[in-house]
Design a protein around this motif. Sequence first.
Motif, PDB file in Angstrom:
ATOM      1  N   PHE A 179       0.898  -1.263  -0.036  1.00 37.20           N
ATOM      2  CA  PHE A 179       0.010  -0.024  -0.109  1.00 37.20           C
ATOM      3  C   PHE A 179       0.811   1.215  -0.001  1.00 37.20           C
ATOM      4  O   PHE A 179       0.650   2.345  -0.676  1.00 37.20           O
ATOM      5  CB  PHE A 179      -0.714   0.024   0.967  1.00 37.20           C
ATOM      6  CG  PHE A 179      -1.599   1.132   1.600  1.00 37.20           C
ATOM      7  CD1 PHE A 179      -2.917   1.726   0.541  1.00 37.20           C
ATOM      8  CD2 PHE A 179      -1.276   2.217   2.558  1.00 37.20           C
ATOM      9  CE1 PHE A 179      -3.366   2.617   1.073  1.00 37.20           C
ATOM     10  CE2 PHE A 179      -1.944   3.403   2.912  1.00 37.20           C
ATOM     11  CZ  PHE A 179      -3.055   3.746   2.108  1.00 37.20           C
ATOM     12  N   LEU A 204      -6.440   7.955   6.977  1.00 36.03           N
ATOM     13  CA  LEU A 204      -6.264   7.029   6.209  1.00 36.03           C
ATOM     14  C   LEU A 204      -7.526   7.086   5.244  1.00 36.03           C
ATOM     15  O   LEU A 204      -7.309   7.167   3.970  1.00 36.03           O
ATOM     16  CB  LEU A 204      -6.150   5.483   6.795  1.00 36.03           C
ATOM     17  CG  LEU A 204      -6.255   4.235   5.964  1.00 36.03           C
ATOM     18  CD1 LEU A 204      -4.904   4.339   4.892  1.00 36.03           C
ATOM     19  CD2 LEU A 204      -5.924   3.147   6.815  1.00 36.03           C
ATOM     20  N   ILE A 208      -7.548   8.348   1.221  1.00 35.11           N
ATOM     21  CA  ILE A 208      -7.552   7.418   0.572  1.00 35.11           C
ATOM     22  C   ILE A 208      -8.896   6.889   0.383  1.00 35.11           C
ATOM     23  O   ILE A 208      -9.335   6.050   0.834  1.00 35.11           O
ATOM     24  CB  ILE A 208      -6.652   6.107   0.705  1.00 35.11           C
ATOM     25  CG1 ILE A 208      -5.250   6.544   1.043  1.00 35.11           C
ATOM     26  CG2 ILE A 208      -6.483   5.171  -0.579  1.00 35.11           C
ATOM     27  CD1 ILE A 208      -4.540   7.534  -0.018  1.00 35.11           C
ATOM     28  N   LYS A 211     -10.703   2.971  -2.476  1.00 35.57           N
ATOM     29  CA  LYS A 211      -9.602   1.924  -2.818  1.00 35.57           C
ATOM     30  C   LYS A 211      -9.680   0.933  -1.693  1.00 35.57           C
ATOM     31  O   LYS A 211      -9.877   1.484  -0.644  1.00 35.57           O
ATOM     32  CB  LYS A 211      -8.125   2.738  -3.079  1.00 35.57           C
ATOM     33  CG  LYS A 211      -8.114   3.525  -4.461  1.00 35.57           C
ATOM     34  CD  LYS A 211      -7.104   4.086  -4.239  1.00 35.57           C
ATOM     35  CE  LYS A 211      -6.589   5.013  -5.751  1.00 35.57           C
ATOM     36  NZ  LYS A 211      -5.207   5.576  -5.817  1.00 35.57           N
ATOM     37  N   GLN A 212      -9.580  -0.266  -2.062  1.00 38.18           N
ATOM     38  CA  GLN A 212      -9.422  -1.304  -0.913  1.00 38.18           C
ATOM     39  C   GLN A 212      -8.235  -0.985  -0.200  1.00 38.18           C
ATOM     40  O   GLN A 212      -6.950  -0.624  -0.646  1.00 38.18           O
ATOM     41  CB  GLN A 212      -9.445  -2.509  -1.742  1.00 38.18           C
ATOM     42  CG  GLN A 212     -10.414  -2.959  -2.658  1.00 38.18           C
ATOM     43  CD  GLN A 212     -10.045  -2.882  -4.172  1.00 38.18           C
ATOM     44  OE1 GLN A 212      -9.091  -1.885  -4.319  1.00 38.18           O
ATOM     45  NE2 GLN A 212     -10.416  -3.696  -5.000  1.00 38.18           N
ATOM     46  N   ILE A 213      -8.316  -1.268   0.977  1.00 36.17           N
ATOM     47  CA  ILE A 213      -7.205  -1.095   2.131  1.00 36.17           C
ATOM     48  C   ILE A 213      -7.453  -2.285   2.861  1.00 36.17           C
ATOM     49  O   ILE A 213      -8.407  -2.646   3.646  1.00 36.17           O
ATOM     50  CB  ILE A 213      -7.546   0.104   2.788  1.00 36.17           C
ATOM     51  CG1 ILE A 213      -7.282   1.529   1.976  1.00 36.17           C
ATOM     52  CG2 ILE A 213      -6.619   0.411   4.088  1.00 36.17           C
ATOM     53  CD1 ILE A 213      -7.617   2.726   2.741  1.00 36.17           C
ATOM     54  N   SER A 214      -6.114  -3.090   2.993  1.00 35.85           N
ATOM     55  CA  SER A 214      -6.176  -4.302   3.777  1.00 35.85           C
ATOM     56  C   SER A 214      -6.238  -4.282   5.228  1.00 35.85           C
ATOM     57  O   SER A 214      -5.756  -3.078   5.790  1.00 35.85           O
ATOM     58  CB  SER A 214      -4.765  -4.844   3.443  1.00 35.85           C
ATOM     59  OG  SER A 214      -3.644  -4.455   4.004  1.00 35.85           O
ATOM     60  N   VAL A 217      -2.743  -2.792   6.813  1.00 33.92           N
ATOM     61  CA  VAL A 217      -2.317  -1.398   6.769  1.00 33.92           C
ATOM     62  C   VAL A 217      -3.266  -0.571   8.098  1.00 33.92           C
ATOM     63  O   VAL A 217      -2.659   0.134   8.784  1.00 33.92           O
ATOM     64  CB  VAL A 217      -3.087  -0.731   5.606  1.00 33.92           C
ATOM     65  CG1 VAL A 217      -3.042   0.666   5.526  1.00 33.92           C
ATOM     66  CG2 VAL A 217      -2.180  -1.388   4.324  1.00 33.92           C
ATOM     67  N   GLU A 270     -10.722  -6.565   3.983  1.00 36.48           N
ATOM     68  CA  GLU A 270     -10.428  -5.263   3.322  1.00 36.48           C
ATOM     69  C   GLU A 270     -11.650  -4.390   3.771  1.00 36.48           C
ATOM     70  O   GLU A 270     -12.633  -4.593   3.725  1.00 36.48           O
ATOM     71  CB  GLU A 270     -10.281  -5.237   1.638  1.00 36.48           C
ATOM     72  CG  GLU A 270      -8.993  -6.078   1.288  1.00 36.48           C
ATOM     73  CD  GLU A 270      -9.116  -6.031  -0.284  1.00 36.48           C
ATOM     74  OE1 GLU A 270      -7.847  -6.050  -0.925  1.00 36.48           O
ATOM     75  OE2 GLU A 270     -10.029  -6.704  -0.926  1.00 36.48           O
TER      76      GLU A 270
END
Length: 292
Positions: A179, A204, A208, A211-214, A217, A270
């Motif tokens: 990321f 965060l 952003i 958008k996919q964020i895991s 992160v 996610e």
Amino acid sequence: MADEIASTDRVSEDAQLVRRIESGLVRAARGLERFQREIPNLLRQAIDEVIDSRRSGRYTLSELEKTELTYIGTKVEILLRNFLHLERGDKLDLKIDGIEVDVKNTVRAQWTIPLEAIGHPCILIRAEERRAQCWFGVLVINDSYLNKGENRDRKRSICEAGRQNIRWLLRNTPYPANFWEQISADERKAITGPRSGTERVAALFSTILEKQISRNVVETLAHQKDYMKRIRRNGGARDLLSPRGVAILWGKKDRSLIARLGLPFCSNIEFISFKATDDAHVSMLREAGHID
């Protein structure tokens, strides 16, 4: 003539050995499809565990020491052996179908091959973080496949003839991106700047959008074992973002809403944030309890 015949015989024997190793790898992975799906994930795990952002405060390979970059190879070897349930070799890294095989990993452009690997089959693995692409191949190392020059440890790189003979199981294959390599320096500063974990998580998801964020992160920024507490209402990032019309959606519980909003698919691990810009979106998110 005798030398030519011997060379041809060796090439044929090496090719058979490589095919045998390839078959053993696929069999150990319970199929080529599973192998090609899981090896990229394994590389992401190995790199993330060495960077260890949550505890180290570092986010990319460029921030690591040389010794840490070297340890990525050891980590990949350990995870690969565990994933495939393979034995350690007596002299080399692992055994596949009774054959001793060395494992060479690089996060740069080239592998360096030690003297003791010459004459033996090697698994060659490479990860390119900026482009998030990986390679996984098998080659029996012989002298003619190596460049003449040596480094201080007497290791040599693979020449073009050697590269032409690598049997690839993965080539230019995408793997889960880091990321932090995908965002700008300004975005990273905005996200990591706040002092509290909740404020960092809020930064965060407000910085952003869509958008996919895991989960990894979020865990990195939360600095808390129960990272979901930094997201939830009653003190979490949702309380900070809801008044701004920003919703944090979770792939596990909000999949239908994510699809209705036309957002990218999110897995169970996610998240994705969305800022309501029209009455329809505001109504949809309020009805689901995501914004005030």
